[in-house]
Scaffold this active site. Structure first.
Site, short mmCIF file in Angstrom:
data_model
loop_
_atom_site.label_atom_id
_atom_site.label_comp_id
_atom_site.label_asym_id
_atom_site.label_seq_id
_atom_site.Cartn_x
_atom_site.Cartn_y
_atom_site.Cartn_z
N ALA A 1 0.82 -1.21 0.00
CA ALA A 1 0.00 0.00 0.00
C ALA A 1 0.86 1.26 0.00
O ALA A 1 0.48 2.28 -0.60
CB ALA A 1 -0.93 0.00 1.21
N LYS A 2 2.03 1.22 0.64
CA LYS A 2 2.89 2.41 0.69
C LYS A 2 3.47 2.73 -0.69
O LYS A 2 3.62 3.90 -1.04
CB LYS A 2 4.00 2.21 1.72
CG LYS A 2 3.45 2.16 3.14
CD LYS A 2 4.52 1.94 4.17
CE LYS A 2 3.90 1.90 5.56
NZ LYS A 2 4.89 1.67 6.61
N ASP B 1 11.24 -3.23 -8.92
CA ASP B 1 12.02 -4.01 -7.97
C ASP B 1 13.06 -3.05 -7.43
O ASP B 1 13.69 -2.31 -8.20
CB ASP B 1 12.68 -5.23 -8.62
CG ASP B 1 13.27 -6.18 -7.58
OD1 ASP B 1 12.72 -6.24 -6.45
OD2 ASP B 1 14.26 -6.85 -7.88
N PHE C 1 9.53 3.05 4.86
CA PHE C 1 9.46 1.63 5.16
C PHE C 1 10.77 0.98 4.74
O PHE C 1 11.66 1.63 4.20
CB PHE C 1 8.25 0.97 4.48
CG PHE C 1 8.22 1.14 2.98
CD1 PHE C 1 8.70 0.14 2.13
CD2 PHE C 1 7.70 2.29 2.39
CE1 PHE C 1 8.66 0.28 0.75
CE2 PHE C 1 7.65 2.44 1.01
CZ PHE C 1 8.14 1.44 0.19
N GLY C 2 10.90 -0.31 4.98
CA GLY C 2 12.11 -1.03 4.58
C GLY C 2 13.34 -0.51 5.30
O GLY C 2 13.36 -0.39 6.52
N HIS D 1 15.20 6.93 -4.87
CA HIS D 1 15.37 6.02 -6.00
C HIS D 1 14.05 5.71 -6.67
O HIS D 1 13.93 5.74 -7.89
CB HIS D 1 16.05 4.74 -5.52
CG HIS D 1 15.31 4.00 -4.45
ND1 HIS D 1 14.90 4.60 -3.27
CD2 HIS D 1 14.88 2.72 -4.37
CE1 HIS D 1 14.27 3.71 -2.52
NE2 HIS D 1 14.24 2.57 -3.16
N ARG D 2 13.03 5.42 -5.87
CA ARG D 2 11.72 5.09 -6.42
C ARG D 2 11.08 6.34 -7.02
O ARG D 2 10.46 6.28 -8.07
CB ARG D 2 10.82 4.47 -5.35
CG ARG D 2 9.59 3.82 -5.93
CD ARG D 2 8.79 3.01 -4.91
NE ARG D 2 9.55 1.88 -4.42
CZ ARG D 2 10.11 1.81 -3.20
NH1 ARG D 2 9.97 2.79 -2.34
NH2 ARG D 2 10.78 0.75 -2.84
#
Length: 195
Positions: A10-11, A70, A153-154, A181-182
């Site tokens: 969801a994030k 990814d 997150f992560g 990065h995303r």
């Protein structure tokens, strides 16, 4: 246009919706919004390979244009690991606390000057007509000795991007999107969608 983001995270959906809203009128849906289909495991040894496989899968099963990513953390002192194994580094997929604990344990004896790394994201955009695009976003930085911050997150709580003194988990969503990065990869996807 309706666009599938091949994730149940969801994030990630919230993040891509924010970025797409800046420049497109795309309706973004996730895997929970389409009829279930068998998802292939991530078996490629590159971010690009995994993203492309997931996007092709999404198009094949739904008929919708699909974007998949990814992403992960590459740490110089660990020869680029955890890399494509970032989400399951501890052996349990998506266990952020265990992944962080293992990473910090592995870097326990590594000096601050050798804790460099990068967040990397490959995003693949695949259309039902067979067109395919793969873009990459990367942000360099360093790994902290202990987590800081509650956003994101992560590995966000242990990563400080170059030029900053705060972790990505201490940044606001807008600050992180601007440099992440995303964010870089998803903005490139938004440009492709707008073209």
């Amino acid at each position: 246009m309706r666009l599938l983001l091949a994730t149940r995270n969801a994030k990630k959906l919230v993040e891509l919706r924010r970025i797409l809203a800046e420049s497109t009128s795309v309706e973004l849906v996730g895997l929970d919004d389409v009829p279930p289909y068998p998802e292939e495991p991530e078996t490629a040894l590159t971010f690009e390979g995994n993203a492309l496989a997931k996007a092709r899968d999404g198009v094949r099963h739904t008929g919708l244009p699909c974007v998949a990513d990814d992403s992960g953390l590459t740490v110089d002192a660990l020869n680029g690991m955890p890399g494509v194994f970032s989400a399951r580094w501890s052996g349990r997929h998506g266990d952020d606390a265990a992944n962080l604990a293992l990473l910090l344990g592995q870097l326990g004896d590594v000096g601050d000057e050798d804790r460099g790394g990068a967040f990397v994201c490959a995003a693949a955009l695949v259309f039902p007509d067979g067109r395919e695009h793969v873009v990459r976003g990367e942000v360099r930085g360093r790994v902290l000795r202990e987590p800081r911050g509650v956003n994101g997150f992560g590995y966000d709580p242990v990563f400080v991007p170059d030029g900053f003194e705060i972790s990505t988990a201490e940044m606001s969503a807008d600050e992180k999107d601007a440099i992440s990065h995303r964010g870089k990869a998803f903005r490139a996807v938004a440009e492709l969608l707008g073209a």
